[in-house]
Design a protein around this motif. Sequence first.
Motif, PDB file in Angstrom:
ATOM      1  N   TRP A   4       0.778  -1.288   0.052  1.00  0.00           N
ATOM      2  CA  TRP A   4       0.160  -0.125  -0.092  1.00  0.00           C
ATOM      3  C   TRP A   4       0.854   1.321   0.185  1.00  0.00           C
ATOM      4  CZ3 TRP A   4      -5.109  -0.236  -0.758  1.00  0.00           C
ATOM      5  CH2 TRP A   4      -5.785  -1.428  -0.506  1.00  0.00           C
ATOM      6  N   THR A   5       0.211   2.172  -0.883  1.00  0.00           N
ATOM      7  CA  THR A   5       1.357   3.465  -0.777  1.00  0.00           C
ATOM      8  C   THR A   5       1.304   4.190   0.550  1.00  0.00           C
ATOM      9  OG1 THR A   5       0.456   3.869  -3.143  1.00  0.00           O
ATOM     10  CG2 THR A   5       1.348   5.754  -2.025  1.00  0.00           C
ATOM     11  N   HIS A   6       0.227   4.220   1.290  1.00  0.00           N
ATOM     12  CA  HIS A   6      -0.113   4.603   2.731  1.00  0.00           C
ATOM     13  C   HIS A   6      -0.374   3.876   3.631  1.00  0.00           C
ATOM     14  CE1 HIS A   6       0.162   8.641   0.622  1.00  0.00           C
ATOM     15  NE2 HIS A   6      -0.632   8.146  -0.176  1.00  0.00           N
ATOM     16  N   VAL A  58     -16.515  -2.377   2.418  1.00  0.00           N
ATOM     17  CA  VAL A  58     -15.107  -1.728   2.208  1.00  0.00           C
ATOM     18  C   VAL A  58     -14.201  -2.873   2.178  1.00  0.00           C
ATOM     19  CG1 VAL A  58     -13.339  -0.528   3.455  1.00  0.00           C
ATOM     20  CG2 VAL A  58     -15.882   0.133   3.314  1.00  0.00           C
ATOM     21  N   SER A  59     -14.276  -4.074   2.524  1.00  0.00           N
ATOM     22  CA  SER A  59     -13.591  -5.204   2.622  1.00  0.00           C
ATOM     23  C   SER A  59     -13.447  -5.553   1.010  1.00  0.00           C
ATOM     24  CB  SER A  59     -14.101  -6.503   3.389  1.00  0.00           C
ATOM     25  OG  SER A  59     -13.101  -7.393   3.263  1.00  0.00           O
ATOM     26  N   THR A  60     -14.448  -5.640   0.449  1.00  0.00           N
ATOM     27  CA  THR A  60     -14.524  -6.258  -0.905  1.00  0.00           C
ATOM     28  C   THR A  60     -13.918  -5.027  -2.142  1.00  0.00           C
ATOM     29  OG1 THR A  60     -16.718  -7.061  -0.548  1.00  0.00           O
ATOM     30  CG2 THR A  60     -16.277  -6.575  -3.066  1.00  0.00           C
ATOM     31  N   LEU A  61     -14.151  -3.755  -1.488  1.00  0.00           N
ATOM     32  CA  LEU A  61     -13.495  -2.634  -2.255  1.00  0.00           C
ATOM     33  C   LEU A  61     -12.031  -2.901  -2.225  1.00  0.00           C
ATOM     34  CD1 LEU A  61     -13.507  -0.385  -4.039  1.00  0.00           C
ATOM     35  CD2 LEU A  61     -13.873   1.028  -1.919  1.00  0.00           C
ATOM     36  N   ARG A  62     -11.523  -3.159  -0.840  1.00  0.00           N
ATOM     37  CA  ARG A  62     -10.084  -3.315  -0.871  1.00  0.00           C
ATOM     38  C   ARG A  62      -9.337  -4.460  -1.416  1.00  0.00           C
ATOM     39  NH1 ARG A  62      -7.407  -1.220   3.179  1.00  0.00           N
ATOM     40  NH2 ARG A  62      -6.151  -3.032   3.855  1.00  0.00           N
ATOM     41  N   ASP A  63     -10.222  -5.723  -1.473  1.00  0.00           N
ATOM     42  CA  ASP A  63      -9.801  -6.739  -2.434  1.00  0.00           C
ATOM     43  C   ASP A  63      -9.697  -6.314  -3.648  1.00  0.00           C
ATOM     44  OD1 ASP A  63      -9.869  -8.192  -0.038  1.00  0.00           O
ATOM     45  OD2 ASP A  63     -11.563  -9.274  -0.230  1.00  0.00           O
ATOM     46  N   GLU A  64     -10.692  -5.855  -4.291  1.00  0.00           N
ATOM     47  CA  GLU A  64     -10.506  -5.164  -5.608  1.00  0.00           C
ATOM     48  C   GLU A  64      -9.281  -4.521  -5.869  1.00  0.00           C
ATOM     49  OE1 GLU A  64     -14.157  -3.165  -6.787  1.00  0.00           O
ATOM     50  OE2 GLU A  64     -15.293  -4.761  -6.113  1.00  0.00           O
ATOM     51  N   CYS A  89     -10.524   4.171   8.479  1.00  0.00           N
ATOM     52  CA  CYS A  89      -9.027   3.870   8.071  1.00  0.00           C
ATOM     53  C   CYS A  89      -8.811   3.019   6.862  1.00  0.00           C
ATOM     54  CB  CYS A  89      -8.227   2.962   9.368  1.00  0.00           C
ATOM     55  SG  CYS A  89      -8.301   3.909  10.676  1.00  0.00           S
ATOM     56  N   ALA A  90      -9.827   1.983   6.954  1.00  0.00           N
ATOM     57  CA  ALA A  90      -9.587   1.079   5.576  1.00  0.00           C
ATOM     58  C   ALA A  90     -10.077   1.830   4.321  1.00  0.00           C
ATOM     59  CB  ALA A  90     -10.447  -0.013   5.642  1.00  0.00           C
ATOM     60  N   LEU A  91     -11.219   2.507   4.587  1.00  0.00           N
ATOM     61  CA  LEU A  91     -11.771   3.178   3.403  1.00  0.00           C
ATOM     62  C   LEU A  91     -10.705   4.371   2.909  1.00  0.00           C
ATOM     63  CD1 LEU A  91     -13.981   3.866   1.342  1.00  0.00           C
ATOM     64  CD2 LEU A  91     -15.034   4.911   2.793  1.00  0.00           C
ATOM     65  N   MET A  92     -10.208   5.064   4.091  1.00  0.00           N
ATOM     66  CA  MET A  92      -9.077   6.080   3.764  1.00  0.00           C
ATOM     67  C   MET A  92      -8.069   5.594   2.902  1.00  0.00           C
ATOM     68  SD  MET A  92      -7.535   9.222   6.034  1.00  0.00           S
ATOM     69  CE  MET A  92      -8.885   8.751   7.288  1.00  0.00           C
ATOM     70  N   GLN A  93      -7.736   4.325   3.281  1.00  0.00           N
ATOM     71  CA  GLN A  93      -6.266   3.857   2.675  1.00  0.00           C
ATOM     72  C   GLN A  93      -6.514   3.424   1.136  1.00  0.00           C
ATOM     73  OE1 GLN A  93      -5.158   0.029   4.060  1.00  0.00           O
ATOM     74  NE2 GLN A  93      -2.893   0.670   3.702  1.00  0.00           N
ATOM     75  N   VAL A  94      -7.931   3.012   1.069  1.00  0.00           N
ATOM     76  CA  VAL A  94      -8.393   2.691  -0.500  1.00  0.00           C
ATOM     77  C   VAL A  94      -8.447   4.135  -1.115  1.00  0.00           C
ATOM     78  CG1 VAL A  94     -10.436   2.081  -1.849  1.00  0.00           C
ATOM     79  CG2 VAL A  94      -9.389   0.556   0.108  1.00  0.00           C
TER      80      VAL A  94
END
Length: 102
Positions: A4-6, A58-64, A89-94
């Motif tokens: 991850w970049t961040h 958000v978990s599905t989006l992160r996997d994508e 935090c997860a959504l912000m990282q995405v």
Amino acid sequence: MSTWTHEYFDLFGDMTSCLMNTFLPCHVFGQAKEKMGGGYVSNCLMFVCCGCFRCCFVSTLRDEVKSKYNIENGGTCDGCLGNWFCNCCALMQVDRELKAQA
């Protein structure tokens, strides 16, 4: 494989993202899904109306995002557990990853 970049808990590195994720997470989610090829309005409404499933969305989006940009798994906070306890935090990282990859 890349990373991850961040960092997951790098909340204040981008104050605009921080504020948007705090006050308008549905907008951030809709924009992220749109960047990944989905519809903005439908995903934004789904995020608002189905609040108890946000961690799953958000978990599905992160996997994508991980699949598209070949990002390796990052440990405990990278899966459902991290999304459940710190969904913003997860959504912000995405969000920040998609901005960095653009």
